[in-house]
Design a protein around this motif. Sequence first.
Motif, PDB file in Angstrom:
ATOM      1  N   SER A   1       0.841  -1.205   0.000  1.00  0.00           N
ATOM      2  CA  SER A   1       0.000   0.000   0.000  1.00  0.00           C
ATOM      3  C   SER A   1       0.867   1.242   0.000  1.00  0.00           C
ATOM      4  N   PRO A   2       0.394   2.328  -0.637  1.00  0.00           N
ATOM      5  CA  PRO A   2       1.185   3.565  -0.658  1.00  0.00           C
ATOM      6  C   PRO A   2       1.343   4.139   0.739  1.00  0.00           C
ATOM      7  N   THR A   3       2.528   4.672   0.997  1.00  0.00           N
ATOM      8  CA  THR A   3       2.786   5.294   2.293  1.00  0.00           C
ATOM      9  C   THR A   3       2.135   6.665   2.332  1.00  0.00           C
ATOM     10  N   PRO A   4       1.866   7.215   3.543  1.00  0.00           N
ATOM     11  CA  PRO A   4       1.303   8.563   3.626  1.00  0.00           C
ATOM     12  C   PRO A   4       2.136   9.597   2.897  1.00  0.00           C
ATOM     13  N   ALA A   5       3.499   9.437   2.944  1.00  0.00           N
ATOM     14  CA  ALA A   5       4.360  10.436   2.296  1.00  0.00           C
ATOM     15  C   ALA A   5       4.187  10.420   0.791  1.00  0.00           C
ATOM     16  N   SER A   6       3.997   9.198   0.210  1.00  0.00           N
ATOM     17  CA  SER A   6       3.916   9.111  -1.231  1.00  0.00           C
ATOM     18  C   SER A   6       2.512   9.379  -1.748  1.00  0.00           C
ATOM     19  N   SER A   7       1.483   9.091  -0.917  1.00  0.00           N
ATOM     20  CA  SER A   7       0.117   9.260  -1.383  1.00  0.00           C
ATOM     21  C   SER A   7      -0.484  10.599  -1.028  1.00  0.00           C
ATOM     22  N   GLY A   8       0.167  11.308  -0.129  1.00  0.00           N
ATOM     23  CA  GLY A   8      -0.379  12.583   0.321  1.00  0.00           C
ATOM     24  C   GLY A   8      -1.419  12.412   1.402  1.00  0.00           C
ATOM     25  N   ALA A   9      -1.676  11.169   1.856  1.00  0.00           N
ATOM     26  CA  ALA A   9      -2.657  10.901   2.887  1.00  0.00           C
ATOM     27  C   ALA A   9      -2.112  11.319   4.248  1.00  0.00           C
ATOM     28  N   PRO A  10      -2.977  11.671   5.186  1.00  0.00           N
ATOM     29  CA  PRO A  10      -2.506  12.052   6.519  1.00  0.00           C
ATOM     30  C   PRO A  10      -1.906  10.859   7.235  1.00  0.00           C
ATOM     31  N   ALA A  11      -1.051  11.126   8.209  1.00  0.00           N
ATOM     32  CA  ALA A  11      -0.426  10.049   8.978  1.00  0.00           C
ATOM     33  C   ALA A  11      -1.482   9.246   9.712  1.00  0.00           C
ATOM     34  N   SER A  12      -1.253   7.952   9.835  1.00  0.00           N
ATOM     35  CA  SER A  12      -2.199   7.088  10.529  1.00  0.00           C
ATOM     36  C   SER A  12      -2.120   7.320  12.023  1.00  0.00           C
ATOM     37  N   GLU A  13      -3.126   6.800  12.724  1.00  0.00           N
ATOM     38  CA  GLU A  13      -3.143   6.928  14.179  1.00  0.00           C
ATOM     39  C   GLU A  13      -1.925   6.248  14.796  1.00  0.00           C
ATOM     40  N   ALA A  14      -1.512   5.107  14.201  1.00  0.00           N
ATOM     41  CA  ALA A  14      -0.332   4.407  14.710  1.00  0.00           C
ATOM     42  C   ALA A  14       0.926   5.245  14.552  1.00  0.00           C
ATOM     43  N   ASP A  15       1.039   5.944  13.401  1.00  0.00           N
ATOM     44  CA  ASP A  15       2.210   6.795  13.177  1.00  0.00           C
ATOM     45  C   ASP A  15       2.250   7.934  14.188  1.00  0.00           C
ATOM     46  N   VAL A  16       1.098   8.530  14.448  1.00  0.00           N
ATOM     47  CA  VAL A  16       1.022   9.633  15.414  1.00  0.00           C
ATOM     48  C   VAL A  16       1.389   9.138  16.801  1.00  0.00           C
ATOM     49  N   THR A  17       0.873   7.965  17.151  1.00  0.00           N
ATOM     50  CA  THR A  17       1.173   7.393  18.469  1.00  0.00           C
ATOM     51  C   THR A  17       2.667   7.114  18.620  1.00  0.00           C
ATOM     52  N   LEU A  18       3.274   6.567  17.565  1.00  0.00           N
ATOM     53  CA  LEU A  18       4.715   6.296  17.608  1.00  0.00           C
ATOM     54  C   LEU A  18       5.491   7.588  17.792  1.00  0.00           C
ATOM     55  N   GLY A  19       5.100   8.633  17.061  1.00  0.00           N
ATOM     56  CA  GLY A  19       5.774   9.919  17.199  1.00  0.00           C
ATOM     57  C   GLY A  19       5.682  10.454  18.616  1.00  0.00           C
ATOM     58  N   LYS A  20       4.532  10.290  19.254  1.00  0.00           N
ATOM     59  CA  LYS A  20       4.362  10.757  20.629  1.00  0.00           C
ATOM     60  C   LYS A  20       5.222   9.946  21.587  1.00  0.00           C
ATOM     61  N   ARG A  21       5.348   8.649  21.323  1.00  0.00           N
ATOM     62  CA  ARG A  21       6.180   7.813  22.183  1.00  0.00           C
ATOM     63  C   ARG A  21       7.652   8.207  22.069  1.00  0.00           C
ATOM     64  N   ILE A  22       8.079   8.531  20.856  1.00  0.00           N
ATOM     65  CA  ILE A  22       9.460   8.979  20.668  1.00  0.00           C
ATOM     66  C   ILE A  22       9.695  10.298  21.392  1.00  0.00           C
ATOM     67  N   ASP A  23       8.743  11.232  21.260  1.00  0.00           N
ATOM     68  CA  ASP A  23       8.861  12.515  21.948  1.00  0.00           C
ATOM     69  C   ASP A  23       8.932  12.316  23.457  1.00  0.00           C
ATOM     70  N   ALA A  24       8.106  11.403  23.973  1.00  0.00           N
ATOM     71  CA  ALA A  24       8.077  11.169  25.416  1.00  0.00           C
ATOM     72  C   ALA A  24       9.396  10.565  25.901  1.00  0.00           C
ATOM     73  N   HIS A  25       9.978   9.672  25.079  1.00  0.00           N
ATOM     74  CA  HIS A  25      11.246   9.064  25.463  1.00  0.00           C
ATOM     75  C   HIS A  25      12.324  10.116  25.647  1.00  0.00           C
ATOM     76  N   TYR A  26      12.408  11.038  24.710  1.00  0.00           N
ATOM     77  CA  TYR A  26      13.468  12.044  24.770  1.00  0.00           C
ATOM     78  C   TYR A  26      13.150  13.180  25.738  1.00  0.00           C
ATOM     79  N   ALA A  27      11.910  13.223  26.223  1.00  0.00           N
ATOM     80  CA  ALA A  27      11.543  14.276  27.172  1.00  0.00           C
ATOM     81  C   ALA A  27      12.291  14.134  28.493  1.00  0.00           C
ATOM     82  N   GLN A  28      12.828  12.937  28.763  1.00  0.00           N
ATOM     83  CA  GLN A  28      13.545  12.742  30.025  1.00  0.00           C
ATOM     84  C   GLN A  28      14.777  13.627  30.130  1.00  0.00           C
ATOM     85  N   TRP A  29      15.290  14.092  28.980  1.00  0.00           N
ATOM     86  CA  TRP A  29      16.449  14.988  28.998  1.00  0.00           C
ATOM     87  C   TRP A  29      16.058  16.439  28.698  1.00  0.00           C
TER      88      TRP A  29
END
Length: 240
Positions: A14-42
Motif C-alpha cells: 500500500s502507498p505510504t502517507p508520504a507518497s500518497s499525500g494521505a494524513p499520517a495514521s493513528e499508529a504513526d502519530v502514536t509512535l511519534g508521541k512515544r518517541i517525543d516522550a522518550h526524549y523528554a527525560q532529557w
Amino acid sequence: MSGARERILGRLRSPTPASSGAPASEADVTLGKRIDAHYAQWRALGDASPAARVDAFETALTAAHAEVIRASAGEWPAQLARSIANAGVRRLLLDTRRAEGAALAAALPAAVEPVAFARPIETWKAELFDTVEAGFTVARSGIAATGTLIVCPDRGSPRTMSLAPPLHIALVYAETLHRDLHEAMQVERWRDGMPTNLVLVSGPSKTSDIQQTLAYGAHGPRRLWVVIVTDEVHSHGAQR
C-alpha cells in the motif's frame, strides 16, 4: 500464519502517507508521541546553559571511559600537542586542509609527524596499522545527554582516521552540543538530507564475550580523547 503474512505484504504494497499525500495514521502519530516522550527525560538540558551541557557531555563521556580536555580556541592546539607528545605518539593522522588540522599540525613538536590520508588505503595499509598511533578528527556536533560525538567523514577525514589508530582524538565545539539525538535530528534538519555516512561515537571501541567480560579496542580505537572548545563561536570546518 498465511493471514499474518498477507497483512504484512498488504501494508508493504500500500502507498505510504508520504507518497500518497494521505494524513499520517493513528499508529504513526502514536509512535511519534512515544518517541517525543522518550526524549523528554532529557528536556532539562534543553533549557540548560552551554556550560551545563558541557558538564553533562563530559560526565557521560567519562562514564564511557573517554578522556576529556577542555580548552579555549586559542589554547587547544598547543595544549593538545603537548598531550599527544606526552602520550608517546609519533605519527598522527590529520587533515591539514581543515583549519583545525592545520592549527594542530603547526603546534606539534618535531618528534610527532603529521600524516595526511592522501593515498588509497591499499597502498599503505600495513604502514597505517603498524606505525600510526593516533587519528585526529573534528566532530560535526555532539549529544550532551549521552556523551556522543556526531562525526561526518569526508575525503580528507575518512572513517578510517577515527577507526584504525589505537587512539582517536576528536575535537568538538561547545556551541554544537545538542540535548539529545532527537534535538540533533531536528536542529540539524536531518530529514532534509542526511550525509551518506554519519557516525555516532560514544566512547572507545568496546565489546564483551559470552561471560560479559568487557574488552576495549577489539573493533576500533582503544582510547578516545575528546577536546571540547569552550569559548566563542567559530567558523569551524572551514577549508584552507
